[in-house]
Design a protein around this motif. Structure first.
Motif, PDB file in Angstrom:
ATOM      1  N   LYS A   1      43.619  41.372  50.587  1.00  0.00           N
ATOM      2  CA  LYS A   1      43.425  40.854  49.230  1.00  0.00           C
ATOM      3  C   LYS A   1      44.156  39.525  49.056  1.00  0.00           C
ATOM      4  CE  LYS A   1      43.216  45.374  46.934  1.00  0.00           C
ATOM      5  NZ  LYS A   1      43.953  46.292  46.045  1.00  0.00           N
TER       6      LYS A   1
ATOM      7  N   LEU B   1      51.450  42.774  47.776  1.00  0.00           N
ATOM      8  CA  LEU B   1      50.233  42.191  48.351  1.00  0.00           C
ATOM      9  C   LEU B   1      50.518  40.817  48.969  1.00  0.00           C
ATOM     10  CD1 LEU B   1      47.652  43.188  45.589  1.00  0.00           C
ATOM     11  CD2 LEU B   1      47.899  44.195  47.874  1.00  0.00           C
TER      12      LEU B   1
ATOM     13  N   VAL C   1      39.896  38.441  50.793  1.00  0.00           N
ATOM     14  CA  VAL C   1      39.038  39.026  49.754  1.00  0.00           C
ATOM     15  C   VAL C   1      39.396  38.409  48.409  1.00  0.00           C
ATOM     16  CG1 VAL C   1      38.319  41.143  48.599  1.00  0.00           C
ATOM     17  CG2 VAL C   1      38.861  41.186  51.049  1.00  0.00           C
TER      18      VAL C   1
ATOM     19  N   ASP D   1      46.388  35.975  41.635  1.00  0.00           N
ATOM     20  CA  ASP D   1      46.236  35.364  42.955  1.00  0.00           C
ATOM     21  C   ASP D   1      47.542  35.530  43.713  1.00  0.00           C
ATOM     22  OD1 ASP D   1      46.251  33.258  45.059  1.00  0.00           O
ATOM     23  OD2 ASP D   1      44.327  32.718  44.152  1.00  0.00           O
TER      24      ASP D   1
ATOM     25  N   GLN E   1      43.235  38.114  45.954  1.00  0.00           N
ATOM     26  CA  GLN E   1      43.195  38.240  44.500  1.00  0.00           C
ATOM     27  C   GLN E   1      42.861  39.678  44.114  1.00  0.00           C
ATOM     28  OE1 GLN E   1      40.043  35.477  43.526  1.00  0.00           O
ATOM     29  NE2 GLN E   1      41.470  33.770  43.235  1.00  0.00           N
ATOM     30  N   TYR E   2      43.226  40.013  42.879  1.00  0.00           N
ATOM     31  CA  TYR E   2      42.728  41.254  42.285  1.00  0.00           C
ATOM     32  C   TYR E   2      42.556  41.035  40.785  1.00  0.00           C
ATOM     33  CZ  TYR E   2      47.584  42.424  40.885  1.00  0.00           C
ATOM     34  OH  TYR E   2      48.844  42.433  40.350  1.00  0.00           O
TER      35      TYR E   2
ATOM     36  N   PHE F   1      36.857  47.240  47.396  1.00  0.00           N
ATOM     37  CA  PHE F   1      37.766  46.760  48.448  1.00  0.00           C
ATOM     38  C   PHE F   1      37.866  47.790  49.580  1.00  0.00           C
ATOM     39  CE2 PHE F   1      42.070  46.413  50.271  1.00  0.00           C
ATOM     40  CZ  PHE F   1      41.935  45.162  50.862  1.00  0.00           C
TER      41      PHE F   1
ATOM     42  N   CYS G   1      38.009  37.752  44.119  1.00  0.00           N
ATOM     43  CA  CYS G   1      37.225  38.407  43.066  1.00  0.00           C
ATOM     44  C   CYS G   1      36.833  37.376  42.026  1.00  0.00           C
ATOM     45  CB  CYS G   1      38.018  39.555  42.435  1.00  0.00           C
ATOM     46  SG  CYS G   1      39.564  39.085  41.660  1.00  0.00           S
TER      47      CYS G   1
ATOM     48  N   GLU H   1      38.712  48.402  43.222  1.00  0.00           N
ATOM     49  CA  GLU H   1      39.442  49.078  44.296  1.00  0.00           C
ATOM     50  C   GLU H   1      38.492  49.813  45.244  1.00  0.00           C
ATOM     51  OE1 GLU H   1      42.478  48.835  45.317  1.00  0.00           O
ATOM     52  OE2 GLU H   1      43.006  47.464  43.692  1.00  0.00           O
TER      53      GLU H   1
END
Length: 708
Positions: A160, A207, A253, A175, A162-163, A147, A255, A144
């Protein structure tokens, strides 16, 4: 090898700070695609990308390395770049030929100084870009915070896709484009595709909607669909994301953990299906400002973005096909010099491995060997259809050293080696200082200089010394003065006789003509080292014959090449020759040259001579919280602050600084700001040296000792 068209070729460049994991990511992508049976490691020195001996010794990337992989009917050309800004030339040339930039961040550090510096160039070219937050499985990972640092860098257009998530000790990635969760084993590789857990559905949906809105913003048709349906399907989202990337207004973005092979396959899928290809980009611009449209059926045009000189192999030239389709044995014309080159062989490069091909399509990146007349930034095009693509603009050098061979027999060999090093990296600039009698190598910093020294020692077999460059001072005068000199020499046969009277004054642009003289002639000399000599013939009554005046001026110019104070060049003086004597037998050109030189030297020393030093226009970009220290340091260097501008979280200091005070400034600035500040400089003007410093320099006995 399969030939792909420009819609199925994706040219990706990995950029990012040192140790962010770019090389590891490239290695993992090649492994995922089945081009490698076993992944190498940076620590082991066996990656495809970092294959140079110096990279193995240093443990980091020094050169930009082209690679390629193939993934689901797409060819992905990858260029892995260094992360240290001393090697910015390698980075910029790669950015220039990229279709999409992948900025890799460490999840532990987020946006670092190196990222900020590189982003300034990406932003300048406005290339499509995405971010990868790497090392998400590291115990110190802070996704976080990383980001947030991206948003601070690029604004709210960072979004975002993905996270990361850890469930029961297993690394997962949610995703929000596909609305799926990928669960990885400890070994990484192909994940298990799962539904998003209930406790994450709200976050993922939020998101997802944010991503939908950003995708819709970039296309009017999609915006209308979004208003009608309240959402977009996956294909519509891909279209909107791609448009936003092309407009440099949307930055997805992702990850992953490149080291443990978690998430690279999904990134490659996104590169295939979403990111712009060579066919999507704006046309190239010629040096004349005309569009060069990327059409396969048009006459071929290649842009050379990189040159490598390899021992026992010769020159390796890297290019991107900007128009048409190039085939082995094609004859192309170099637009810069008109020379015809034959491309006897074509290669796809994977590190040091050369894979021969018969042709390369529009948008592809390849290499060829042993071109005779071609360098980086050149355009090769079909005869009769010549075009010259706008060249890459490289930053000015920030660090200078005088260089010489330990063995004087190697001086010529050194010059040739430095030419090749400049050919490989145009940010290395080599020049010869006639005044200081020194060969000067200018580059981006100490790290780059260390690489240059290593190459000279290990590749070219030349041991070198480095020392401080000598400053190119100038001499001038501050008031008027008169002098006369009689030269008389009698030795057996014909003698020598000449007498010259002159007045000298400081010269300034636009000043009125001298008073009290009958001006018979005037000559303005633009001096090669800058400034002027204004020479007046004020002789009346035939005291000196007209034919001797050029000899007097020649004597004056000889003194001006070796000033009386420090041996520096003299500039901005006007001379009125108003009287003298000659002998009908003994006067000649050499006599008046000697008399003119002596009279001018005497008048110069009596005219309150002044030493001038070169000053630079210096622009320093520094974080707001560090401005005070930098301003104090600049003032200690006799700098004059001309203004301060603000941009985001930075202050831009504009000042005039003596060149003599800026030796090593690149290193000092990096130390003072932990590498967070940058600067650029250019020549400003010559300004008077303070009296106390002038006295010290004069005491030292000339330019030979006036080092920086």
């Amino acid at each position: 090898m399969k030939i792909y068209d420009d819609k199925h070729i994706k040219n990706i460049v990995f950029v990012g700070a040192h140790n962010s994991g770019k090389t590891t990511l490239a290695e993992t992508m090649l492994f995922e695609a089945g081009l490698l049976n076993r992944r190498g490691a940076v620590e082991s020195g066996n990656t495809v990308s970092d294959y140079h001996e110096i990279e193995h010794q240093k443990g980091y990337s020094v050169f930009a390395t082209p690679l390629h992989t193939e993934w689901r009917n797409y060819k992905i050309n990858i260029i892995d770049t260094p992360g240290l800004d001393d090697f910015i030339g390698e980075i910029i040339s790669s950015i220039r030929v990229a279709d999409t930039l992948v900025t890799v961040l460490s999840a532990q550090q987020g946006v670092e100084v190196g990222t900020e510096i590189i982003w300034s160039y990406i932003d300048k070219y406005r290339k499509p870009s995405l971010f990868v937050i790497n090392q998400i499985d590291h115990p110190s990972a802070k996704f976080e915070e990383s980001f947030k640092s991206i948003k601070s860098l690029v604004g709210n257009n960072a979004i975002k896709v993905q996270y990361p998530l850890v469930i029961n000790g297993s690394q997962c990635i949610v995703d929000v484009l596909k609305m799926k969760m990928y669960k990885f084993s400890a070994e990484g590789g192909k994940p298990e595709k799962l539904e998003i857990p209930k406790d994450q559905k709200e976050t993922a949906a939020y998101l997802h909607n944010e991503l939908v809105e950003k995708a819709a913003e970039n296309d009017e048709e999609l915006m209308e669909l979004f208003f009608d349906k309240g959402t977009l399907n996956e294909d519509e989202m891909r279209k909107g994301i791609k448009t936003g990337m092309l407009n440099h207004e949307l930055f997805p973005v992702f990850c992953m953990s490149a080291l443990n092979d978690m998430g690279s396959g999904r990134l490659m899928g996104f590169i295939d299906n979403v990111v712009p290809s060579a066919a999507d980009l704006e046309p190239e611009q010629s040096t004349e400002g005309k569009d060069i449209f990327p059409k396969k059926e048009k006459p071929v045009a290649l842009f050379v973005f990189k040159t490598v000189h390899q021992p026992n192999l010769g020159q390796l030239t890297f290019f991107k096909v900007k128009r048409g389709e190039v085939k082995a044995n094609d004859k192309l014309v170099n637009s810069r010099n008109g020379e015809t080159e034959t491309l006897n062989q074509l290669f796809i490069m994977d590190g040091k491995e050369r894979k021969p091909v018969n042709k390369l399509s529009l948008g592809d990146i390849g290499a060829t060997l042993k071109l005779k007349f071609t360098e980086t930034n050149d355009t090769l095009s079909e005869p009769g259809h010549e075009v010259e693509i706008k060249p890459i603009q490289y930053p000015q050098p920030r660090y200078r050293k005088a260089i010489s061979a330990v063995n004087t027999k190697d001086e010529e060999k050194l010059s040739e080696a430095l030419k090749k090093i400049h050919s490989q990296d145009p940010t290395v600039v080599v020049s010869y200082s006639k005044e200081g009698k020194q060969l000067i190598v200018a580059c981006q910093g100490e790290l780059q200089l260390a690489i240059i020294e290593w190459m000279l020692n290990n590749i070219y077999g030349i041991e070198v010394n480095f020392e401080k460059p000598k400053i190119a001072f100038r001499e001038t005068i501050q008031r008027s003065s008169t002098a006369n000199y009689r030269h008389k020499k009698q030795s057996g046969g014909a003698g020598q006789f000449a007498q010259v009277h002159m007045k000298i004054e400081p010269w300034q642009e636009g000043m009125p003509e001298p008073e009290g003289f009958s001006i018979r002639g005037k000559e303005e000399v633009d001096l090669p080292w800058g400034g002027k000599l204004i020479f007046y013939n004020c002789i009346v009554g035939g005291a000196i014959d007209q034919r001797y005046l050029p000899s007097i001026m020649k004597g004056i110019l000889e003194v001006m090449e070796d000033g009386p104070l420090t041996g520096s060049y003299i500039r901005d003086v006007r001379v009125m020759v108003y009287d003298g004597k000659m002998h009908p037998v003994d006067s000649n050109d050499i006599s008046f040259k000697i008399a003119g030189a002596h009279a001018f030297r005497e008048a110069f020393l009596n005219a309150n001579p002044k030493l001038l030093e070169p000053t630079l226009e210096l622009t320093v970009k520094v974080p707001e919280d560090m401005v005070g220290n930098i301003m104090t340091d600049l003032q200690s260097r006799r700098s004059i602050i001309k203004g301060v501008d603000s941009t985001e979280n930075y202050q831009i200091l504009k000042c005039i600084a003596p060149e003599a005070e800026l030796f090593g400034y690149s290193t000092d600035l990096r130390s003072l700001t932990q590498g967070r500040a940058t600067f650029k400089s250019s020549f400003s003007s010559y300004q008077p040296v303070p009296t106390n410093i002038q006295n010290e320099l004069v005491k030292k006995g000339g330019l030979a000792k006036t080092e920086v």
